[in-house]
Scaffold this motif. Structure first.
Motif, short mmCIF file in Angstrom:
data_model
loop_
_atom_site.label_atom_id
_atom_site.label_comp_id
_atom_site.label_asym_id
_atom_site.label_seq_id
_atom_site.Cartn_x
_atom_site.Cartn_y
_atom_site.Cartn_z
N GLY A 59 0.83 -1.20 0.00
CA GLY A 59 0.00 0.00 0.00
C GLY A 59 0.86 1.24 0.00
O GLY A 59 2.00 1.23 -0.49
N TYR A 60 0.35 2.32 0.55
CA TYR A 60 1.10 3.58 0.62
C TYR A 60 0.47 4.45 1.70
O TYR A 60 -0.69 4.26 2.07
N CYS A 61 1.24 5.37 2.22
CA CYS A 61 0.73 6.39 3.13
C CYS A 61 0.26 7.56 2.28
O CYS A 61 1.04 8.12 1.51
N PRO A 62 -1.02 7.93 2.37
CA PRO A 62 -1.56 8.90 1.44
C PRO A 62 -1.11 10.34 1.71
O PRO A 62 -0.89 10.74 2.85
N LEU A 63 -1.00 11.08 0.62
CA LEU A 63 -0.87 12.53 0.70
C LEU A 63 -2.24 13.08 1.09
O LEU A 63 -3.26 12.38 0.95
N PRO A 64 -2.33 14.34 1.54
CA PRO A 64 -3.62 14.86 2.00
C PRO A 64 -4.76 14.77 0.98
O PRO A 64 -5.90 14.57 1.36
N SER A 65 -4.45 14.87 -0.30
CA SER A 65 -5.52 14.85 -1.30
C SER A 65 -5.81 13.43 -1.82
O SER A 65 -6.76 13.23 -2.57
N GLU A 66 -5.01 12.45 -1.43
CA GLU A 66 -5.19 11.08 -1.92
C GLU A 66 -6.15 10.31 -1.02
O GLU A 66 -6.21 10.53 0.18
N TYR A 85 4.95 -1.28 2.67
CA TYR A 85 4.86 0.10 2.19
C TYR A 85 6.14 0.46 1.45
O TYR A 85 7.21 -0.09 1.75
N PRO A 86 6.06 1.41 0.51
CA PRO A 86 7.27 1.86 -0.18
C PRO A 86 8.24 2.49 0.80
O PRO A 86 7.84 3.24 1.69
N ARG A 96 11.59 0.38 -2.41
CA ARG A 96 11.37 -1.06 -2.27
C ARG A 96 10.20 -1.22 -1.31
O ARG A 96 10.01 -0.39 -0.42
N PHE A 97 9.42 -2.28 -1.48
CA PHE A 97 8.37 -2.55 -0.52
C PHE A 97 8.98 -3.28 0.66
O PHE A 97 9.60 -4.34 0.50
N LEU A 98 8.82 -2.69 1.84
CA LEU A 98 9.31 -3.30 3.07
C LEU A 98 8.12 -3.67 3.94
O LEU A 98 7.15 -2.90 4.06
N ALA A 99 8.18 -4.85 4.54
CA ALA A 99 7.09 -5.34 5.38
C ALA A 99 7.05 -4.57 6.69
O ALA A 99 8.09 -4.19 7.24
N GLY A 100 5.85 -4.34 7.18
CA GLY A 100 5.71 -3.69 8.48
C GLY A 100 4.99 -2.37 8.39
O GLY A 100 4.67 -1.88 7.31
N ASP A 101 4.77 -1.81 9.55
CA ASP A 101 4.06 -0.54 9.64
C ASP A 101 4.96 0.64 9.28
O ASP A 101 6.16 0.62 9.56
N PRO A 102 4.38 1.67 8.66
CA PRO A 102 5.15 2.86 8.30
C PRO A 102 5.33 3.77 9.52
O PRO A 102 4.48 4.60 9.81
N THR A 103 6.44 3.59 10.22
CA THR A 103 6.66 4.30 11.48
C THR A 103 7.75 5.36 11.42
O THR A 103 7.94 6.09 12.39
N GLU A 104 8.48 5.42 10.30
CA GLU A 104 9.58 6.38 10.19
C GLU A 104 9.35 7.32 9.01
O GLU A 104 8.81 6.91 7.99
N SER A 105 9.81 8.54 9.15
CA SER A 105 9.71 9.49 8.05
C SER A 105 10.85 9.24 7.07
O SER A 105 12.01 9.17 7.45
N GLY A 106 10.50 9.09 5.79
CA GLY A 106 11.50 8.84 4.76
C GLY A 106 12.00 10.13 4.14
O GLY A 106 11.59 11.23 4.53
N PRO A 107 12.90 10.02 3.15
CA PRO A 107 13.50 11.21 2.54
C PRO A 107 12.50 12.11 1.81
O PRO A 107 12.78 13.28 1.61
N PHE A 111 5.78 8.62 5.48
CA PHE A 111 6.12 7.57 6.43
C PHE A 111 6.35 6.25 5.72
O PHE A 111 5.71 5.94 4.72
N GLN A 112 7.32 5.50 6.23
CA GLN A 112 7.71 4.22 5.65
C GLN A 112 8.21 3.31 6.75
O GLN A 112 8.55 3.76 7.84
N PRO A 113 8.25 1.98 6.48
CA PRO A 113 8.83 1.08 7.47
C PRO A 113 10.32 1.38 7.66
O PRO A 113 10.96 1.98 6.79
N PRO A 114 10.89 0.94 8.77
CA PRO A 114 12.34 1.11 8.97
C PRO A 114 13.11 0.40 7.85
O PRO A 114 12.68 -0.64 7.35
N LEU A 115 14.24 0.96 7.46
CA LEU A 115 15.00 0.42 6.33
C LEU A 115 15.57 -0.98 6.60
O LEU A 115 15.95 -1.67 5.66
N ASP A 116 15.59 -1.41 7.85
CA ASP A 116 16.06 -2.77 8.12
C ASP A 116 14.91 -3.79 8.12
O ASP A 116 15.12 -4.98 8.38
N ALA A 117 13.70 -3.35 7.78
CA ALA A 117 12.56 -4.28 7.67
C ALA A 117 12.76 -5.15 6.42
O ALA A 117 13.44 -4.75 5.47
N PRO A 118 12.19 -6.35 6.40
CA PRO A 118 12.39 -7.24 5.26
C PRO A 118 11.75 -6.72 3.97
O PRO A 118 10.63 -6.23 3.99
#
Length: 196
Positions: A59-66, A85-86, A96-107, A111-118
């Motif tokens: 899936g993805y974390c939506p932007l305000p208009s999505e 999530y991406p 890359r799609f990483l398994a898990g909840d999007p808990t960290e802010s990406g570049p 929000f995206q899963p931690p980069l060490d997620a599978p």
């Protein structure tokens, strides 16, 4: 990203993107918070049959208009599916799609899963969009993030489903560039339509 070989194609996409964003903005401004939440639950209902057939859902974390796929992602997780999530390592990398909840802010401030997620390859990918036509041609935000990975995801067997508000489905055709990957279907609160 490859530069379009036909300048009018790029100009047409810029115009379509601007018009589609304006139509989406007008629609969203007409909704109350409860109305929006109810429509996002209807989207989750429309996606239930596809989620039931999938082991890994991207899936993805939506932007305000999505439209938010998060109710659908929560339902998938509760039914035992792996949700992903991406995730971007930096501004230059493909996601890359990483398994898990999007808990960290990406570049890109999403929000995206931690980069060490599978890393996983989803069976079902819920693809955000600005607009889609009746053939499954997608118009994205214009940065090419999904354009660079959708082909690889399909090679791994992913079903690619665009998700959005019903006003994002266009009657007119969206001009396609050679790198565009046609989506398999479109889901909105009004239901699911398959193209392939």
């Amino acid at each position: 990203m490859v530069v379009p070989s036909h300048p009018s194609l790029a100009a047409d996409k810029v115009t379509l993107r601007r018009e589609a964003r304006e139509q989406r903005r007008t629609f969203i401004e007409s909704l109350g918070r409860d109305d929006r939440g109810a429509l996002e639950l209807k989207l989750a209902d429309a996606l239930k049959p596809l989620i039931a057939q999938s082991r890994v859902i991207g899936g993805y974390c939506p932007l305000p208009s999505e439209i938010s796929p998060l109710p659908a992602m929560e339902a998938a997780a509760h039914s035992g599916s792996v949700v992903a999530y991406p995730a971007f390592a930096d501004h230059q990398s493909n996601f890359r799609f990483l398994a898990g909840d999007p808990t960290e802010s990406g570049p890109w401030a999403c929000f995206q899963p931690p980069l060490d997620a599978p890393e996983v390859f989803p069976d079902l990918v819920l693809v955000p969009l600005v607009a889609i036509d009746r053939h499954g041609t997608r118009l994205g935000q214009g940065k090419g993030h999904y354009d660079r990975v959708l082909g690889k995801l399909r090679e791994h067997g992913a079903l690619l489903i665009g998700v959005g508000w019903s006003v994002q489905k266009l009657d007119e055709e969206i001009p396609a560039d050679h790198w565009d990957v046609t989506l398999d279907g479109f889901a909105s609160p009004d239901g699911l339509e398959m193209y392939r």
